[in-house]
Design a protein around this motif. Structure first.
Motif, mmCIF file in Angstrom:
data_model
loop_
_atom_site.group_PDB
_atom_site.id
_atom_site.type_symbol
_atom_site.label_atom_id
_atom_site.label_comp_id
_atom_site.label_asym_id
_atom_site.label_seq_id
_atom_site.Cartn_x
_atom_site.Cartn_y
_atom_site.Cartn_z
ATOM 1 N N TYR A 113 0.859 -1.180 0.000
ATOM 2 C CA TYR A 113 0.000 0.000 0.000
ATOM 3 C C TYR A 113 0.899 1.235 0.000
ATOM 4 C CZ TYR A 113 -2.989 3.543 2.331
ATOM 5 O OH TYR A 113 -3.659 4.687 2.693
ATOM 6 N N ARG A 114 0.808 2.029 -1.058
ATOM 7 C CA ARG A 114 1.641 3.231 -1.203
ATOM 8 C C ARG A 114 1.023 4.378 -0.430
ATOM 9 N NH1 ARG A 114 4.549 4.783 -5.504
ATOM 10 N NH2 ARG A 114 6.240 3.585 -4.641
ATOM 11 N N LEU A 115 1.831 4.991 0.411
ATOM 12 C CA LEU A 115 1.381 6.152 1.167
ATOM 13 C C LEU A 115 2.527 7.150 1.164
ATOM 14 C CD1 LEU A 115 -1.060 7.128 2.808
ATOM 15 C CD2 LEU A 115 0.041 6.209 4.843
ATOM 16 N N GLU A 116 2.391 8.199 0.370
ATOM 17 C CA GLU A 116 3.458 9.183 0.202
ATOM 18 C C GLU A 116 3.950 9.699 1.553
ATOM 19 O OE1 GLU A 116 5.063 9.997 -2.545
ATOM 20 O OE2 GLU A 116 3.749 8.807 -3.827
ATOM 21 N N GLY A 117 5.271 9.644 1.731
ATOM 22 C CA GLY A 117 5.896 10.135 2.947
ATOM 23 C C GLY A 117 5.950 9.133 4.079
ATOM 24 N N TYR A 118 5.288 7.996 3.926
ATOM 25 C CA TYR A 118 5.241 7.003 4.997
ATOM 26 C C TYR A 118 6.599 6.356 5.257
ATOM 27 C CZ TYR A 118 4.414 2.564 7.335
ATOM 28 O OH TYR A 118 4.503 1.501 8.190
ATOM 29 N N ASN A 119 7.278 5.961 4.192
ATOM 30 C CA ASN A 119 8.521 5.212 4.347
ATOM 31 C C ASN A 119 9.439 5.464 3.138
ATOM 32 O OD1 ASN A 119 10.480 3.351 5.013
ATOM 33 N ND2 ASN A 119 9.239 1.566 4.515
ATOM 34 N N PRO A 120 10.034 6.672 3.050
ATOM 35 C CA PRO A 120 10.851 6.999 1.878
ATOM 36 C C PRO A 120 11.977 6.003 1.596
ATOM 37 C CG PRO A 120 10.431 8.970 3.178
ATOM 38 C CD PRO A 120 9.922 7.788 3.974
ATOM 39 N N THR A 121 12.570 5.419 2.620
ATOM 40 C CA THR A 121 13.658 4.461 2.374
ATOM 41 C C THR A 121 13.137 3.103 1.910
ATOM 42 O OG1 THR A 121 13.737 3.758 4.685
ATOM 43 C CG2 THR A 121 15.185 5.586 4.055
ATOM 44 N N GLY A 122 11.842 2.903 1.944
ATOM 45 C CA GLY A 122 11.217 1.666 1.467
ATOM 46 C C GLY A 122 10.235 1.933 0.352
ATOM 47 N N GLY A 123 10.462 3.011 -0.420
ATOM 48 C CA GLY A 123 9.589 3.317 -1.551
ATOM 49 C C GLY A 123 8.221 3.863 -1.167
ATOM 50 N N ASP A 124 8.065 4.243 0.102
ATOM 51 C CA ASP A 124 6.780 4.722 0.638
ATOM 52 C C ASP A 124 5.716 3.631 0.655
ATOM 53 O OD1 ASP A 124 7.452 7.280 1.487
ATOM 54 O OD2 ASP A 124 7.045 8.176 -0.463
ATOM 55 N N TRP A 125 6.174 2.381 0.744
ATOM 56 C CA TRP A 125 5.243 1.253 0.804
ATOM 57 C C TRP A 125 5.005 0.819 2.242
ATOM 58 C CZ3 TRP A 125 2.414 0.166 -3.210
ATOM 59 C CH2 TRP A 125 2.898 0.447 -4.495
ATOM 60 N N LEU B 222 -0.286 -10.983 10.304
ATOM 61 C CA LEU B 222 0.961 -11.656 10.643
ATOM 62 C C LEU B 222 2.133 -10.676 10.707
ATOM 63 C CD1 LEU B 222 0.485 -14.792 8.361
ATOM 64 C CD2 LEU B 222 0.009 -14.590 10.820
ATOM 65 N N GLU B 223 2.169 -9.734 9.772
ATOM 66 C CA GLU B 223 3.208 -8.705 9.755
ATOM 67 C C GLU B 223 2.613 -7.453 9.142
ATOM 68 O OE1 GLU B 223 7.434 -10.435 9.139
ATOM 69 O OE2 GLU B 223 6.120 -11.508 7.736
ATOM 70 N N GLU B 224 3.140 -6.297 9.557
ATOM 71 C CA GLU B 224 2.631 -5.042 9.025
ATOM 72 C C GLU B 224 3.647 -3.931 9.171
ATOM 73 O OE1 GLU B 224 -0.317 -2.791 11.520
ATOM 74 O OE2 GLU B 224 -0.292 -4.646 12.704
ATOM 75 N N GLY B 225 3.510 -2.937 8.325
ATOM 76 C CA GLY B 225 4.320 -1.737 8.449
ATOM 77 C C GLY B 225 5.561 -1.746 7.581
ATOM 78 N N LYS B 226 6.654 -1.267 8.172
ATOM 79 C CA LYS B 226 7.947 -1.177 7.500
ATOM 80 C C LYS B 226 8.710 -2.472 7.774
ATOM 81 C CE LYS B 226 7.854 3.764 8.411
ATOM 82 N NZ LYS B 226 8.450 4.890 9.139
ATOM 83 N N VAL B 227 8.275 -3.550 7.156
ATOM 84 C CA VAL B 227 8.815 -4.879 7.422
ATOM 85 C C VAL B 227 10.183 -5.006 6.740
ATOM 86 C CG1 VAL B 227 8.414 -7.367 7.291
ATOM 87 C CG2 VAL B 227 6.468 -5.796 7.590
ATOM 88 N N LYS B 228 11.211 -5.127 7.564
ATOM 89 C CA LYS B 228 12.596 -5.107 7.081
ATOM 90 C C LYS B 228 12.855 -6.142 5.981
ATOM 91 C CE LYS B 228 17.362 -5.433 8.653
ATOM 92 N NZ LYS B 228 18.261 -5.661 9.765
ATOM 93 N N GLU B 229 12.418 -7.371 6.181
ATOM 94 C CA GLU B 229 12.696 -8.416 5.176
ATOM 95 C C GLU B 229 11.993 -8.139 3.854
ATOM 96 O OE1 GLU B 229 10.462 -12.352 5.799
ATOM 97 O OE2 GLU B 229 10.351 -11.414 7.783
ATOM 98 N N TYR B 230 10.829 -7.508 3.865
ATOM 99 C CA TYR B 230 10.118 -7.183 2.624
ATOM 100 C C TYR B 230 10.844 -6.057 1.888
ATOM 101 C CZ TYR B 230 6.218 -9.703 4.837
ATOM 102 O OH TYR B 230 5.424 -10.631 5.451
ATOM 103 N N ILE B 231 11.262 -5.066 2.657
ATOM 104 C CA ILE B 231 11.990 -3.938 2.064
ATOM 105 C C ILE B 231 13.302 -4.429 1.450
ATOM 106 C CG2 ILE B 231 13.190 -1.777 2.582
ATOM 107 C CD1 ILE B 231 10.977 -1.339 4.773
ATOM 108 N N GLU B 232 14.012 -5.273 2.176
ATOM 109 C CA GLU B 232 15.276 -5.798 1.656
ATOM 110 C C GLU B 232 15.065 -6.622 0.394
ATOM 111 O OE1 GLU B 232 17.150 -7.811 4.941
ATOM 112 O OE2 GLU B 232 17.606 -5.927 5.944
#
Length: 173
Positions: free
Chosen positions: A122-134, A146-156
């Motif tokens: 889910y794209r949300l501008e400004g939410y997570n710039p280092t993770g594409g704002d996803w 099960l998981e939510e937010g700025k999930v490190k393994e998904y971003i990596e």
């Protein structure tokens, strides 16, 4: 003759009004886009939005995908990939970046066609710039988060395709 001319002019005016109506309605958001009022970046808010307020199973599939497309780890052997209407519009227009409020949903299935989990971007501008704002979300088959937010393994994982707006499913350009 006058009667025919009056009818002819009335038909032309009616057709002109219909053309204007159709032209202006093309610029209006679809029902799915109008309903897309940007849920908060929490698992419960996004889950509520995609399952109750705007049932994602009524959304279109990712362009070029079919129901139960071949998948790969970690998503499962088979996938159904849905996109919100504003996401579909951006993909068709080859914008290169999906818009604020864009949502992609993968239902992840085993080879035996058993639902394993559902994953959401889910794209949300400004939410997570280092993770594409996803905002990332993983849901169990019985709708537990099960998981939510700025999930490190998904971003990596998705960093490998950050030049494609963090999307593995297909080109955004």
């Amino acid at each position: 003759m006058k009667k025919w001319m009056v009818l002819f002019l009335a038909a032309i005016l009616t057709m002109g009004q219909l053309a204007c109506k159709n032209e202006s309605s093309e610029n209006l958001p679809s029902a799915g886009e109008a309903a897309l009022d940007r849920p908060e970046p929490t698992g419960s808010a996004v889950l509520e939005f995609i399952s109750k307020r705007d049932d994602y199973r009524q959304w279109p599939l990712y362009p070029g995908k079919i129901v139960l497309s071949p998948g790969r780890h970690p998503h499962g052997s088979l996938l159904i990939t849905y996109v919100s209407p504003n996401t579909l519009k951006a993909l068709r227009n080859r914008t290169g970046r999906l818009p604020d409020g864009a949502i992609l949903i993968k239902e992840n299935y085993s080879r035996q066609k058993k639902l394993l989990s559902t994953t959401v971007m889910y794209r949300l501008e400004g939410y997570n710039p280092t993770g594409g704002d996803w905002f990332w979300l993983k849901i169990s088959p019985n709708r537990l988060i099960l998981e939510e937010g700025k999930v490190k393994e998904y971003i990596e994982c998705h960093r490998a395709v950050q030049n494609n707006d963090w999307i593995f499913s297909g080109s955004v350009e």
